[in-house]
Design a protein around this motif. Structure first.
Motif, PDB file in Angstrom:
ATOM      1  N   MET A   1       1.024  19.738   4.918  1.00 43.76           N
ATOM      2  CA  MET A   1      -0.474  19.444   4.714  1.00 43.76           C
ATOM      3  C   MET A   1      -0.818  19.121   6.367  1.00 43.76           C
ATOM      4  SD  MET A   1      -3.336  18.247   3.078  1.00 43.76           S
ATOM      5  CE  MET A   1      -2.636  18.624   1.569  1.00 43.76           C
ATOM      6  N   GLU A   2      -1.742  19.652   6.944  1.00 40.68           N
ATOM      7  CA  GLU A   2      -2.237  19.575   8.195  1.00 40.68           C
ATOM      8  C   GLU A   2      -3.141  18.448   8.289  1.00 40.68           C
ATOM      9  OE1 GLU A   2      -3.165  22.450  11.850  1.00 40.68           O
ATOM     10  OE2 GLU A   2      -4.885  22.199  10.420  1.00 40.68           O
ATOM     11  N   VAL A   3      -3.227  17.371   9.135  1.00 44.21           N
ATOM     12  CA  VAL A   3      -4.025  16.314   9.429  1.00 44.21           C
ATOM     13  C   VAL A   3      -4.556  16.379  10.683  1.00 44.21           C
ATOM     14  CG1 VAL A   3      -4.406  13.884   9.056  1.00 44.21           C
ATOM     15  CG2 VAL A   3      -2.697  15.096   7.467  1.00 44.21           C
ATOM     16  N   LYS A   4      -5.910  16.293  10.937  1.00 42.25           N
ATOM     17  CA  LYS A   4      -6.478  16.118  12.277  1.00 42.25           C
ATOM     18  C   LYS A   4      -7.168  14.629  12.455  1.00 42.25           C
ATOM     19  CE  LYS A   4      -6.964  21.083  13.052  1.00 42.25           C
ATOM     20  NZ  LYS A   4      -7.948  22.027  13.567  1.00 42.25           N
ATOM     21  N   ILE A   5      -7.010  14.137  13.389  1.00 42.45           N
ATOM     22  CA  ILE A   5      -7.553  12.395  13.548  1.00 42.45           C
ATOM     23  C   ILE A   5      -8.296  12.612  14.937  1.00 42.45           C
ATOM     24  CG2 ILE A   5      -7.095  10.134  13.730  1.00 42.45           C
ATOM     25  CD1 ILE A   5      -4.406  10.654  12.102  1.00 42.45           C
ATOM     26  N   GLY A   6      -9.522  12.530  14.806  1.00 43.78           N
ATOM     27  CA  GLY A   6     -10.409  12.336  16.154  1.00 43.78           C
ATOM     28  C   GLY A   6     -10.174  10.727  16.373  1.00 43.78           C
ATOM     29  N   VAL A   7     -10.136  10.537  17.838  1.00 43.50           N
ATOM     30  CA  VAL A   7     -10.197   9.328  18.188  1.00 43.50           C
ATOM     31  C   VAL A   7     -11.063   9.008  19.380  1.00 43.50           C
ATOM     32  CG1 VAL A   7      -8.629   7.345  19.241  1.00 43.50           C
ATOM     33  CG2 VAL A   7      -7.603   9.283  17.762  1.00 43.50           C
ATOM     34  N   GLN A   8     -11.987   8.020  19.044  1.00 39.19           N
ATOM     35  CA  GLN A   8     -12.833   7.570  19.988  1.00 39.19           C
ATOM     36  C   GLN A   8     -12.442   7.340  21.331  1.00 39.19           C
ATOM     37  OE1 GLN A   8     -15.084   4.284  18.685  1.00 39.19           O
ATOM     38  NE2 GLN A   8     -15.707   5.113  16.715  1.00 39.19           N
ATOM     39  N   HIS A   9     -13.052   8.042  22.396  1.00 37.36           N
ATOM     40  CA  HIS A   9     -12.791   8.050  23.764  1.00 37.36           C
ATOM     41  C   HIS A   9     -11.649   8.790  24.231  1.00 37.36           C
ATOM     42  CE1 HIS A   9     -16.134   4.903  23.817  1.00 37.36           C
ATOM     43  NE2 HIS A   9     -15.533   4.570  22.852  1.00 37.36           N
ATOM     44  N   ALA A  10     -11.124   9.573  23.335  1.00 37.18           N
ATOM     45  CA  ALA A  10      -9.933  10.501  23.477  1.00 37.18           C
ATOM     46  C   ALA A  10     -10.423  11.610  23.660  1.00 37.18           C
ATOM     47  CB  ALA A  10      -8.826   9.989  22.845  1.00 37.18           C
ATOM     48  N   PRO A  11     -10.035  12.504  24.585  1.00 34.05           N
ATOM     49  CA  PRO A  11     -10.486  13.809  24.677  1.00 34.05           C
ATOM     50  C   PRO A  11      -9.896  14.840  23.918  1.00 34.05           C
ATOM     51  CG  PRO A  11      -8.955  13.373  26.374  1.00 34.05           C
ATOM     52  CD  PRO A  11      -9.178  12.285  25.771  1.00 34.05           C
ATOM     53  N   ARG A  12      -8.855  14.687  23.124  1.00 36.31           N
ATOM     54  CA  ARG A  12      -8.276  15.827  22.141  1.00 36.31           C
ATOM     55  C   ARG A  12      -7.945  14.872  20.818  1.00 36.31           C
ATOM     56  NH1 ARG A  12      -3.001  18.127  25.568  1.00 36.31           N
ATOM     57  NH2 ARG A  12      -2.364  17.957  23.381  1.00 36.31           N
TER      58      ARG A  12
ATOM     59  N   GLU B   1      -8.705   5.546   3.716  1.00 30.71           N
ATOM     60  CA  GLU B   1      -9.813   4.615   3.113  1.00 30.71           C
ATOM     61  C   GLU B   1      -9.302   3.313   3.042  1.00 30.71           C
ATOM     62  OE1 GLU B   1     -10.040   6.155  -0.674  1.00 30.71           O
ATOM     63  OE2 GLU B   1     -11.757   7.660  -0.262  1.00 30.71           O
ATOM     64  N   SER B   2      -7.976   2.876   3.022  1.00 36.92           N
ATOM     65  CA  SER B   2      -7.573   1.590   3.151  1.00 36.92           C
ATOM     66  C   SER B   2      -7.470   0.904   4.473  1.00 36.92           C
ATOM     67  CB  SER B   2      -6.337   1.342   2.400  1.00 36.92           C
ATOM     68  OG  SER B   2      -5.270   2.120   3.120  1.00 36.92           O
ATOM     69  N   ALA B   3      -7.273   1.893   5.290  1.00 42.64           N
ATOM     70  CA  ALA B   3      -7.205   1.399   6.808  1.00 42.64           C
ATOM     71  C   ALA B   3      -8.864   1.196   7.231  1.00 42.64           C
ATOM     72  CB  ALA B   3      -6.499   2.524   7.717  1.00 42.64           C
ATOM     73  N   LEU B   4      -9.714   2.125   6.794  1.00 46.53           N
ATOM     74  CA  LEU B   4     -11.128   1.927   7.616  1.00 46.53           C
ATOM     75  C   LEU B   4     -11.823   0.768   6.684  1.00 46.53           C
ATOM     76  CD1 LEU B   4     -12.207   5.661   7.740  1.00 46.53           C
ATOM     77  CD2 LEU B   4     -11.442   4.022   9.588  1.00 46.53           C
ATOM     78  N   ALA B   5     -11.290   0.304   5.566  1.00 41.03           N
ATOM     79  CA  ALA B   5     -11.969  -0.802   4.693  1.00 41.03           C
ATOM     80  C   ALA B   5     -11.851  -2.195   5.410  1.00 41.03           C
ATOM     81  CB  ALA B   5     -11.496  -0.843   3.476  1.00 41.03           C
ATOM     82  N   LYS B   6     -10.820  -2.220   6.230  1.00 43.65           N
ATOM     83  CA  LYS B   6     -10.245  -3.653   6.854  1.00 43.65           C
ATOM     84  C   LYS B   6     -10.565  -3.492   8.413  1.00 43.65           C
ATOM     85  CE  LYS B   6      -7.173  -4.177   3.057  1.00 43.65           C
ATOM     86  NZ  LYS B   6      -5.649  -3.870   3.043  1.00 43.65           N
TER      87      LYS B   6
ATOM     88  N   THR C   1      -6.966  -3.204  11.402  1.00 45.83           N
ATOM     89  CA  THR C   1      -5.685  -2.562  10.609  1.00 45.83           C
ATOM     90  C   THR C   1      -5.637  -1.351  11.581  1.00 45.83           C
ATOM     91  OG1 THR C   1      -6.989  -1.411   9.044  1.00 45.83           O
ATOM     92  CG2 THR C   1      -6.222  -3.699   8.506  1.00 45.83           C
ATOM     93  N   LEU C   2      -4.398  -0.799  11.224  1.00 47.24           N
ATOM     94  CA  LEU C   2      -3.952   0.474  11.717  1.00 47.24           C
ATOM     95  C   LEU C   2      -3.931   1.508  10.600  1.00 47.24           C
ATOM     96  CD1 LEU C   2      -0.855  -0.798  13.894  1.00 47.24           C
ATOM     97  CD2 LEU C   2      -3.081  -0.117  14.693  1.00 47.24           C
ATOM     98  N   LEU C   3      -4.207   2.732  10.886  1.00 49.70           N
ATOM     99  CA  LEU C   3      -4.287   3.816  10.109  1.00 49.70           C
ATOM    100  C   LEU C   3      -2.691   4.415  10.359  1.00 49.70           C
ATOM    101  CD1 LEU C   3      -4.938   6.175   8.358  1.00 49.70           C
ATOM    102  CD2 LEU C   3      -5.926   7.162  10.346  1.00 49.70           C
ATOM    103  N   CYS C   4      -1.723   4.377   9.442  1.00 46.38           N
ATOM    104  CA  CYS C   4      -0.426   4.826   9.489  1.00 46.38           C
ATOM    105  C   CYS C   4      -0.252   5.897   8.572  1.00 46.38           C
ATOM    106  CB  CYS C   4       0.609   3.572   9.128  1.00 46.38           C
ATOM    107  SG  CYS C   4       2.302   3.916   8.971  1.00 46.38           S
TER     108      CYS C   4
ATOM    109  N   SER D   1      -7.983   1.492  13.501  1.00 48.17           N
ATOM    110  CA  SER D   1      -8.804   1.974  12.488  1.00 48.17           C
ATOM    111  C   SER D   1     -10.056   1.895  12.964  1.00 48.17           C
ATOM    112  CB  SER D   1      -8.730   0.973  11.305  1.00 48.17           C
ATOM    113  OG  SER D   1      -8.854  -0.285  11.354  1.00 48.17           O
ATOM    114  N   ASP D   2     -10.556   0.869  14.014  1.00 48.52           N
ATOM    115  CA  ASP D   2     -11.695   1.043  14.671  1.00 48.52           C
ATOM    116  C   ASP D   2     -11.855   1.591  15.700  1.00 48.52           C
ATOM    117  OD1 ASP D   2      -9.982  -0.180  16.525  1.00 48.52           O
ATOM    118  OD2 ASP D   2     -11.216  -1.786  17.092  1.00 48.52           O
ATOM    119  N   ARG D   3     -11.029   2.643  15.962  1.00 49.10           N
ATOM    120  CA  ARG D   3     -10.950   4.013  17.043  1.00 49.10           C
ATOM    121  C   ARG D   3     -10.976   5.111  16.288  1.00 49.10           C
ATOM    122  NH1 ARG D   3     -13.215   0.913  20.556  1.00 49.10           N
ATOM    123  NH2 ARG D   3     -12.030  -0.329  21.542  1.00 49.10           N
TER     124      ARG D   3
END
Length: 75
Positions: free
Chosen positions: A1-12, A30-35, A38-41, A54-56
């Motif tokens: 499964m390919e997962v792409k994560i966009g991070v604020q203030h990061a060019p890639r 969903e659980s990381a963004l709800a709190k 926290t960290l998305l792992c 999670s806030d980025r």
């Protein structure tokens, strides 16, 4: 499964191949963004853990299951 994560203030974006199912990735996001604070792992196919505050997180794109390639050349 390919997962792409966009991070604020990061060019890639972060792109990983994960052995997790789409539902497992979605529930982790969903659980990381709800709190707050926290960290998305997520874990890739090689067992490495990817941690993103999670806030980025700007966006998460969950792709299709990658098909196994057979042979030596691209057709």
């Amino acid at each position: 499964m390919e997962v792409k994560i966009g991070v604020q203030h990061a060019p890639r974006e972060i792109v990983i191949e994960s052995g997790q199912t789409a539902d497992e990735v979605r529930s982790a996001v969903e659980s990381a963004l709800a709190k707050d604070g926290t960290l998305l792992c997520l874990e890739d196919e090689h067992g490495r853990k990817i941690l993103v505050p999670s806030d980025r997180v700007a966006y998460v794109e969950i792709g299709e299951q990658a098909a196994r390639k057979v042979g030596f050349g691209a057709i």
